[in-house]
Structure formats: C-alpha cells, structure tokens
Design a protein around this motif. Structure first.
Motif, PDB file in Angstrom:
ATOM      1  N   GLY A   3       0.823  -1.207   0.000  1.00 13.43           N
ATOM      2  CA  GLY A   3       0.000   0.000   0.000  1.00 13.43           C
ATOM      3  C   GLY A   3       0.855   1.254   0.000  1.00 13.43           C
ATOM      4  N   GLY A   4       1.940   1.244   0.772  1.00  7.38           N
ATOM      5  CA  GLY A   4       2.839   2.390   0.813  1.00  7.38           C
ATOM      6  C   GLY A   4       3.491   2.655  -0.529  1.00  7.38           C
ATOM      7  N   LEU A   5       3.893   1.590  -1.225  1.00 10.28           N
ATOM      8  CA  LEU A   5       4.507   1.754  -2.552  1.00 10.28           C
ATOM      9  C   LEU A   5       3.495   2.297  -3.554  1.00 10.28           C
ATOM     10  CD1 LEU A   5       6.636  -1.519  -2.735  1.00 10.28           C
ATOM     11  CD2 LEU A   5       7.437   0.806  -2.292  1.00 10.28           C
ATOM     12  N   ALA A   6       2.257   1.778  -3.477  1.00 15.74           N
ATOM     13  CA  ALA A   6       1.212   2.281  -4.376  1.00 15.74           C
ATOM     14  C   ALA A   6       0.918   3.743  -4.086  1.00 15.74           C
ATOM     15  CB  ALA A   6      -0.062   1.445  -4.208  1.00 15.74           C
ATOM     16  N   GLY A   7       0.857   4.090  -2.793  1.00 20.43           N
ATOM     17  CA  GLY A   7       0.613   5.481  -2.427  1.00 20.43           C
ATOM     18  C   GLY A   7       1.730   6.407  -2.880  1.00 20.43           C
ATOM     19  N   ALA A   8       2.983   5.947  -2.748  1.00 18.81           N
ATOM     20  CA  ALA A   8       4.126   6.756  -3.185  1.00 18.81           C
ATOM     21  C   ALA A   8       4.076   6.997  -4.688  1.00 18.81           C
ATOM     22  CB  ALA A   8       5.434   6.065  -2.801  1.00 18.81           C
ATOM     23  N   ALA A   9       3.751   5.936  -5.436  1.00 15.59           N
ATOM     24  CA  ALA A   9       3.621   6.091  -6.889  1.00 15.59           C
ATOM     25  C   ALA A   9       2.507   7.069  -7.220  1.00 15.59           C
ATOM     26  CB  ALA A   9       3.352   4.731  -7.536  1.00 15.59           C
ATOM     27  N   GLY A  10       1.396   6.964  -6.485  1.00 16.71           N
ATOM     28  CA  GLY A  10       0.284   7.875  -6.717  1.00 16.71           C
ATOM     29  C   GLY A  10       0.670   9.320  -6.458  1.00 16.71           C
ATOM     30  N   VAL A  11       1.413   9.558  -5.382  1.00 19.38           N
ATOM     31  CA  VAL A  11       1.834  10.920  -5.049  1.00 19.38           C
ATOM     32  C   VAL A  11       2.751  11.491  -6.124  1.00 19.38           C
ATOM     33  CG1 VAL A  11       3.243  12.257  -3.443  1.00 19.38           C
ATOM     34  CG2 VAL A  11       1.531  10.705  -2.566  1.00 19.38           C
ATOM     35  N   LEU A  12       3.721  10.686  -6.564  1.00 19.36           N
ATOM     36  CA  LEU A  12       4.649  11.153  -7.599  1.00 19.36           C
ATOM     37  C   LEU A  12       3.904  11.505  -8.889  1.00 19.36           C
ATOM     38  CD1 LEU A  12       7.623   8.658  -7.116  1.00 19.36           C
ATOM     39  CD2 LEU A  12       7.613  11.108  -6.613  1.00 19.36           C
ATOM     40  N   LEU A  13       3.007  10.620  -9.308  1.00 18.03           N
ATOM     41  CA  LEU A  13       2.243  10.857 -10.529  1.00 18.03           C
ATOM     42  C   LEU A  13       1.308  12.052 -10.373  1.00 18.03           C
ATOM     43  CD1 LEU A  13       1.376   7.139 -11.347  1.00 18.03           C
ATOM     44  CD2 LEU A  13       2.918   8.608 -12.667  1.00 18.03           C
ATOM     45  N   TYR A  14       0.726  12.179  -9.189  1.00 18.90           N
ATOM     46  CA  TYR A  14      -0.229  13.255  -8.935  1.00 18.90           C
ATOM     47  C   TYR A  14       0.440  14.622  -9.014  1.00 18.90           C
ATOM     48  CZ  TYR A  14      -3.720  16.007  -6.366  1.00 18.90           C
ATOM     49  OH  TYR A  14      -4.636  16.956  -5.989  1.00 18.90           O
ATOM     50  N   PHE A  15       1.549  14.790  -8.316  1.00 13.48           N
ATOM     51  CA  PHE A  15       2.215  16.090  -8.324  1.00 13.48           C
ATOM     52  C   PHE A  15       2.804  16.419  -9.690  1.00 13.48           C
ATOM     53  CE2 PHE A  15       2.306  15.631  -3.634  1.00 13.48           C
ATOM     54  CZ  PHE A  15       1.691  16.835  -3.330  1.00 13.48           C
ATOM     55  N   ARG A  16       3.252  15.392 -10.399  1.00 11.59           N
ATOM     56  CA  ARG A  16       3.739  15.641 -11.761  1.00 11.59           C
ATOM     57  C   ARG A  16       2.577  16.066 -12.650  1.00 11.59           C
ATOM     58  NH1 ARG A  16       7.538  17.947 -14.461  1.00 11.59           N
ATOM     59  NH2 ARG A  16       7.733  17.169 -16.599  1.00 11.59           N
ATOM     60  N   GLY A  17       1.429  15.428 -12.468  1.00 10.63           N
ATOM     61  CA  GLY A  17       0.249  15.802 -13.247  1.00 10.63           C
ATOM     62  C   GLY A  17      -0.191  17.220 -12.954  1.00 10.63           C
ATOM     63  N   LEU A  18      -0.160  17.627 -11.676  1.00 16.41           N
ATOM     64  CA  LEU A  18      -0.506  18.997 -11.313  1.00 16.41           C
ATOM     65  C   LEU A  18       0.467  19.999 -11.918  1.00 16.41           C
ATOM     66  CD1 LEU A  18      -1.437  18.674  -7.518  1.00 16.41           C
ATOM     67  CD2 LEU A  18      -2.987  18.775  -9.467  1.00 16.41           C
ATOM     68  N   ALA A  19       1.734  19.579 -12.065  1.00 21.62           N
ATOM     69  CA  ALA A  19       2.759  20.488 -12.575  1.00 21.62           C
ATOM     70  C   ALA A  19       2.613  20.745 -14.069  1.00 21.62           C
ATOM     71  CB  ALA A  19       4.154  19.932 -12.282  1.00 21.62           C
ATOM     72  N   VAL A  20       2.181  19.737 -14.826  1.00 15.93           N
ATOM     73  CA  VAL A  20       2.151  19.882 -16.281  1.00 15.93           C
ATOM     74  C   VAL A  20       0.741  20.069 -16.831  1.00 15.93           C
ATOM     75  CG1 VAL A  20       4.233  18.495 -16.522  1.00 15.93           C
ATOM     76  CG2 VAL A  20       2.009  17.386 -16.725  1.00 15.93           C
ATOM     77  N   GLY A  21      -0.276  19.751 -16.043  1.00 20.28           N
ATOM     78  CA  GLY A  21      -1.653  19.854 -16.535  1.00 20.28           C
ATOM     79  C   GLY A  21      -2.477  20.811 -15.698  1.00 20.28           C
ATOM     80  N   PRO A  22      -3.713  21.035 -16.065  1.00 21.46           N
ATOM     81  CA  PRO A  22      -4.606  21.919 -15.297  1.00 21.46           C
ATOM     82  C   PRO A  22      -4.992  21.286 -13.968  1.00 21.46           C
ATOM     83  CG  PRO A  22      -5.809  20.869 -17.079  1.00 21.46           C
ATOM     84  CD  PRO A  22      -4.373  20.488 -17.265  1.00 21.46           C
ATOM     85  N   MET A  23      -4.678  21.955 -12.864  1.00 22.96           N
ATOM     86  CA  MET A  23      -4.952  21.406 -11.539  1.00 22.96           C
ATOM     87  C   MET A  23      -6.443  21.159 -11.340  1.00 22.96           C
ATOM     88  SD  MET A  23      -2.389  23.739  -9.196  1.00 22.96           S
ATOM     89  CE  MET A  23      -2.806  22.842  -7.699  1.00 22.96           C
ATOM     90  N   GLY A  24      -7.262  22.056 -11.887  1.00 19.79           N
ATOM     91  CA  GLY A  24      -8.700  21.939 -11.722  1.00 19.79           C
ATOM     92  C   GLY A  24      -9.296  20.724 -12.397  1.00 19.79           C
ATOM     93  N   VAL A  25      -8.532  20.074 -13.271  1.00 14.83           N
ATOM     94  CA  VAL A  25      -9.002  18.866 -13.949  1.00 14.83           C
ATOM     95  C   VAL A  25      -8.289  17.629 -13.409  1.00 14.83           C
ATOM     96  CG1 VAL A  25      -9.210  17.677 -16.157  1.00 14.83           C
ATOM     97  CG2 VAL A  25      -9.540  20.149 -16.040  1.00 14.83           C
ATOM     98  N   VAL A  26      -6.972  17.743 -13.223  1.00 20.81           N
ATOM     99  CA  VAL A  26      -6.173  16.604 -12.769  1.00 20.81           C
ATOM    100  C   VAL A  26      -6.646  16.097 -11.409  1.00 20.81           C
ATOM    101  CG1 VAL A  26      -3.861  15.865 -12.069  1.00 20.81           C
ATOM    102  CG2 VAL A  26      -4.144  17.288 -14.097  1.00 20.81           C
TER     103      VAL A  26
END
Length: 210
Positions: A3-26
């Motif tokens: 679960g921790g590894l899945a959560g870490a992957a989710g966090v990395l992908l999430y913040f990268r998505g917020l950085a390159v895409g529209p936060m209001g959609v991501v």
C-alpha cells in the motif's frame, strides 16, 4: 508495504500531473479513479452496485471523456490528465491495501507503508535532486505532516465503516484543490474542461451518497 509503494507512486504521478496539466481537472479525475477502484474491488468480492452508484460511474466516465477532449489542443494538459488518472489508480490501491490489513493491527500498517514509501521517495529525490529540496523544505514538512494525519484518519474510518464510503468521502478533496487553483493561481479552464471537472465532482458526491 505494498500500500505504501502504491501510495508513493500515486503521489509522484499526482504532483507531476498537477505540474504539467490543469490542476482543476487533474485533481478531480485522480479522485474519481481513486474512489472507483475500491468499488471495483468490492464488486469483485461479491458486492452489488446500487442505482445511484451506477449513475455515478457513468458520470465519472463522462467526466474523463470531456476532460480529455478539452485538452486535445494542449499536449501537456493531456499528459497531465493521464498522469492524474494513473495517480488515482495508485491512491485506490493504497485504500484497498489499508482496508485489507487486520482490524486489530492498529496504526502499524501505516508505519510499514510510510517506511516503504519514504525509501522510494528518498531514492527519487537522491537521483533527481541530489542537493536536497532547498527552499521548499518547510512546505514539504508541513505537507508530510498533513498527509500522515489524513492517512491515520482514513485508516480509522475504514475500521469504523465501509471501505467504499470512506474512500469516496476522502476523494472529495479536489473541491479544495479546484478552488485554490482558481483563487490563488488564477487558473482558467476550457469549457469542456470545466464540464469535466463539474462531472467529476458530481460523480464523487453521488458515490458518497450511493
């Protein structure tokens, strides 16, 4: 630890998505996927969807389609949306893993998960930012404390109630992200993106009610 590894992957992908895409959609899309995955696991375990949940799933699919269509002219925005969806899968797996831990294990599952995720994130930082996080250290610490507190509350919620309901209620967090992106960052969305965001938030609310 899984679960921790899945959560870490989710966090990395999430913040990268917020950085390159529209936060209001991501953010809303990641939340919908994060809420939908535990429901899918529940279905696989024999649970049945109520009529409201079926409508919510249809609305969620429509939200993904509209958000994707609204970002076709923006390659970075499209990548951000895909990263947000992948991040939601990571969050959903974290929810499922935490719920699967023994009810009498207390907070130890979070400790094991945090150790695993810290090792992974420390490795990523060492490779990409060997000099450390610099001026963002205080904000990073604050974010970590808030994230840990949220995880503790989520685990307690799963002990006291259903996984599906707990995961969905947690997934209403994009409301705050959308508002802050608009007020603080003055983020503007296309018409289709706004429609997709609205449908994603609606789907989360319907899932919570279903």
């Amino acid at each position: 630890m899984l679960g921790g590894l899945a959560g870490a992957a989710g966090v990395l992908l999430y913040f990268r998505g917020l950085a390159v895409g529209p936060m209001g959609v991501v953010a809303p899309l990641s939340a919908v996927v994060g809420a939908g995955l535990p429901l899918a696991v529940g279905l696989a375990g024999g649970e049945r969807l109520g009529p409201v949940t079926v409508v919510a799933v249809a609305v969620a699919l429509g939200a993904i389609l509209l958000a994707t269509a609204g970002s076709r002219g923006d390659p970075a925005g499209g990548v951000g949306i895909l990263l947000g969806i992948a991040a939601g899968a990571g969050f959903g797996l974290f929810f499922v893993a935490m719920d699967a831990t023994p009810a009498d294990s207390g907070l130890w599952p979070l400790v094991a998960g945090r150790v695993a995720s810290t090792i992974v994130l420390a490795g990523v930082i060492a490779v990409h930012r060997p000099g450390g996080i610099g001026a963002g250290r205080r904000l990073a610490i604050l974010s970590g404390v808030a994230d840990t507190a949220a995880n503790v509350l989520f685990l307690v919620a799963t002990r006291l109630g259903d996984l599906g309901v707990s995961a969905v209620l947690v997934s209403l967090y994009p409301v705050v992200v959308v508002l802050l992106a608009r007020v603080v960052l003055k983020e503007r969305l296309t018409g289709l993106q706004m429609a997709g965001t609205g449908l994603a938030l609606t789907a989360s609310a319907l899932l919570a009610g279903g």
